[in-house]
Motif scaffolding. Structure first.
Motif, PDB file in Angstrom:
ATOM      1  N   THR A 129       0.861  -1.284  -0.018  1.00  9.10           N
ATOM      2  CA  THR A 129      -0.060  -0.008   0.026  1.00  9.10           C
ATOM      3  C   THR A 129       0.975   0.984  -0.012  1.00  9.10           C
ATOM      4  OG1 THR A 129      -0.347  -0.209   2.375  1.00  9.10           O
ATOM      5  CG2 THR A 129      -2.058  -1.250   1.072  1.00  9.10           C
TER       6      THR A 129
ATOM      7  N   ASP B 254      -3.242   6.278   3.207  1.00  8.54           N
ATOM      8  CA  ASP B 254      -3.910   5.212   3.556  1.00  8.54           C
ATOM      9  C   ASP B 254      -5.373   5.518   3.241  1.00  8.54           C
ATOM     10  OD1 ASP B 254      -3.733   6.993   6.181  1.00  8.54           O
ATOM     11  OD2 ASP B 254      -5.167   5.663   6.953  1.00  8.54           O
TER      12      ASP B 254
ATOM     13  N   MET C 106      -8.308  -0.513   2.585  1.00 13.29           N
ATOM     14  CA  MET C 106      -7.061  -1.151   1.839  1.00 13.29           C
ATOM     15  C   MET C 106      -7.013  -2.573   2.470  1.00 13.29           C
ATOM     16  SD  MET C 106      -4.477   1.914   1.630  1.00 13.29           S
ATOM     17  CE  MET C 106      -4.348   3.049   0.130  1.00 13.29           C
TER      18      MET C 106
ATOM     19  N   ILE D 270      -6.017  -5.901   0.675  1.00 11.91           N
ATOM     20  CA  ILE D 270      -5.042  -7.029   1.034  1.00 11.91           C
ATOM     21  C   ILE D 270      -5.345  -8.356   1.424  1.00 11.91           C
ATOM     22  CG2 ILE D 270      -3.162  -7.369   2.682  1.00 11.91           C
ATOM     23  CD1 ILE D 270      -3.146  -4.141   3.065  1.00 11.91           C
TER      24      ILE D 270
ATOM     25  N   THR E  34      -4.062   0.780   7.113  1.00  9.57           N
ATOM     26  CA  THR E  34      -3.394  -0.396   6.326  1.00  9.57           C
ATOM     27  C   THR E  34      -2.426  -1.361   7.311  1.00  9.57           C
ATOM     28  OG1 THR E  34      -1.747  -1.042   4.688  1.00  9.57           O
ATOM     29  CG2 THR E  34      -2.027   1.382   5.031  1.00  9.57           C
TER      30      THR E  34
ATOM     31  N   THR F 217       2.085   2.426   5.283  1.00  4.24           N
ATOM     32  CA  THR F 217       2.437   3.142   3.909  1.00  4.24           C
ATOM     33  C   THR F 217       3.241   4.068   4.030  1.00  4.24           C
ATOM     34  OG1 THR F 217       0.826   4.141   2.132  1.00  4.24           O
ATOM     35  CG2 THR F 217       0.306   4.651   4.370  1.00  4.24           C
TER      36      THR F 217
ATOM     37  N   ILE G 230      -1.450  -0.794  -4.362  1.00  3.98           N
ATOM     38  CA  ILE G 230      -2.812  -0.317  -3.773  1.00  3.98           C
ATOM     39  C   ILE G 230      -2.533   1.402  -3.407  1.00  3.98           C
ATOM     40  CG2 ILE G 230      -4.765  -0.457  -2.255  1.00  3.98           C
ATOM     41  CD1 ILE G 230      -3.925  -3.259  -1.844  1.00  3.98           C
ATOM     42  N   GLY G 231      -3.198   2.166  -4.379  1.00  2.00           N
ATOM     43  CA  GLY G 231      -2.625   3.467  -3.918  1.00  2.00           C
ATOM     44  C   GLY G 231      -3.121   4.437  -4.843  1.00  2.00           C
TER      45      GLY G 231
ATOM     46  N   SER H 101       1.469   6.311  -6.967  1.00  2.00           N
ATOM     47  CA  SER H 101       1.645   4.861  -6.874  1.00  2.00           C
ATOM     48  C   SER H 101       1.899   4.239  -8.169  1.00  2.00           C
ATOM     49  CB  SER H 101       0.935   4.162  -5.916  1.00  2.00           C
ATOM     50  OG  SER H 101       0.808   5.093  -4.624  1.00  2.00           O
TER      51      SER H 101
ATOM     52  N   GLY I 162      -6.610   3.138  -4.460  1.00  2.74           N
ATOM     53  CA  GLY I 162      -6.633   3.447  -3.094  1.00  2.74           C
ATOM     54  C   GLY I 162      -6.476   4.832  -2.765  1.00  2.74           C
TER      55      GLY I 162
END
Ligand code: ADP
Ligand code: F6P
Length: 337
Positions: free
Chosen positions: A25, A29, A33, A37, A83, A87, A117-118, A122, A141
């Motif tokens: 991640t 956040d 999230m 995961i 998360t 992160t 995840i971002g 990201s 995310g």
């Protein structure tokens, strides 16, 4: 790492079979999230694919903070905000050397594919890794909803519900004291949280960075007219992208003679237990990312558009534009008057 059987568009070898995937991640956040995961881990294990969790985003990758994830590692997390992997924002990963090192570390740990995840930033990191031979899939995310290729981002639903409830509470005290309240919501340069809460909370004024026609005198006249009509409160939802809520409150109070307070909701909007929608959509997206990685796709991001989960090339996704729907804006204006 599984055998190199395919070449990417730059002639770099990519793993032909996915045996181990990584998940990280990155950026801010967002609630949901953890559900994503969990879905990545469980969907992968169900396919006989191993999973490694990379802590603290790209920074953790460069520091080799990598742990094995089992079914039980993701028990009891779907309901938690934040998360579990942590992160970070990592400047080093924006450099060629950082990306090269990141790809080498993935290979060293046998990571054939990576779910990132971002947000947009990201995705650029994921794209860089993909160019260096690591299969990557991005998941949206962010609480800001500011990713163009998707109508849904993990965390937005929770954030707007948290903000909406907080604004209702501010409204109670605002009415009791016959005050004007400026409530600043997050969203970076995007006004989606402000727009949704502005409508949902019945705000008298909604200030969006995308529609910057800011006229303080108009707001002042609006407050004075509403007060004459007997309204006991005046709620202004101000987007972070406009900001300056405290100084705005001082000026409005001086011009209207009505007590005016600014409330900046801040990080409370980013935390907390995810809503059902965020848990569900994040779960589907996590599983979807794993499925397409295992099908051999790379350099893709998952989105939700027109009622369907879809995936897009990262380059194309980053080139797309997104705007506040004009009709939503018109309605928000009409209803607040
Ligand atoms: P978000 O992912 O929420 O948009 P950021 O823009 O802060 O958040 O990006 C998160 C991280 O992604 C950055 O700290 C950096 O490590 C990585 N990143 C951002 N832009 C790039 C880029 N152009 N190339 C490689 N990595 C990037
Ligand atoms: O992207 C999510 C977000 O909360 C934005 O709404 C806000 O502008 C930014 O992150 C704040 O980031 P930081 O964690 O660096 O304060």
């Amino acid at each position: 790492m599984a055998g190199i059987g395919r070449m990417n568009e730059r002639g770099v070898g990519m793993a032909d079979e996915i045996r181990t995937i990584g998940v990280l991640t990155s950026g801010g956040d967002a609630p949901g999230m953890n559900a994503a995961i969990r879905a990545v881990v469980r969907q992968a294990l169900a396919k006989g694919v191993k999973v490694k969790g990379i802590k603290k985003g790209y920074q953790g990758l460069l520091n080799e903070e990598i742990v094995d994830l089992e079914r039980s590692s993701v028990s009891d997390i779907i309901q938690r905000g934040g998360t579990i992997l942590g992160t970070a924002r990592c400047m080093e990963f924006k450099t060629e050397e950082g990306q090269e090192k990141g790809a080498r570390i993935c290979m060293k740990h046998g990571i054939d594919g990576l779910v990132v995840i971002g947000g947009d930033g990201s995705y650029r990191g994921a794209q860089a890794l993909s160019r260096k031979g690591i299969n990557t899939i991005g998941l949206p995310g962010t609480i800001d909803l500011d990713i163009s290729c998707t109508d849904y981002t993990i965390g937005f639903d929770t954030a707007i519900n948290t903000a909406m409830q907080a604004i209702d509470k501010v409204r109670d005290t605002s009415s009791s004291h016959e005050r004007c309240s400026i409530i600043e919501v997050m969203g970076r340069n995007a006004g989606y949280i402000a727009l949704w809460c502005g409508v949902a909370n019945g705000a008298e004024d909604i200030l969006l960075p995308e529609k910057y026609d800011f006229n303080e005198q108009r707001i002042i006249n609006n407050i004075i007219n509403n007060r004459k009509k007997g309204k006991t409160h005046h709620i202004i939802i101000n987007a972070e992208g406009i900001g300056h809520s405290t100084s705005m409150a001082r000026r409005i109070e001086a011009a209207t003679g009505i007590e005016t307070r600014a409330t900046i909701l801040g990080y409370m909007q980013r935390g907390g237990s995810p809503t059902c929608k965020d848990r569900f959509y994040a779960s589907i997206m996590g599983a979807y990312a794993t499925d397409i990685l295992c099908q051999g796709k790379t350099n893709r991001v998952v989105g939700y558009r027109n009622g369907e989960f879809q995936d897009y090339d990262i380059e194309e996704a980053l080139a797309m534009e997104k705007h506040i729907p004009e009709y939503h804006y018109e309605v928000s204006r009409a209803l607040s008057m």
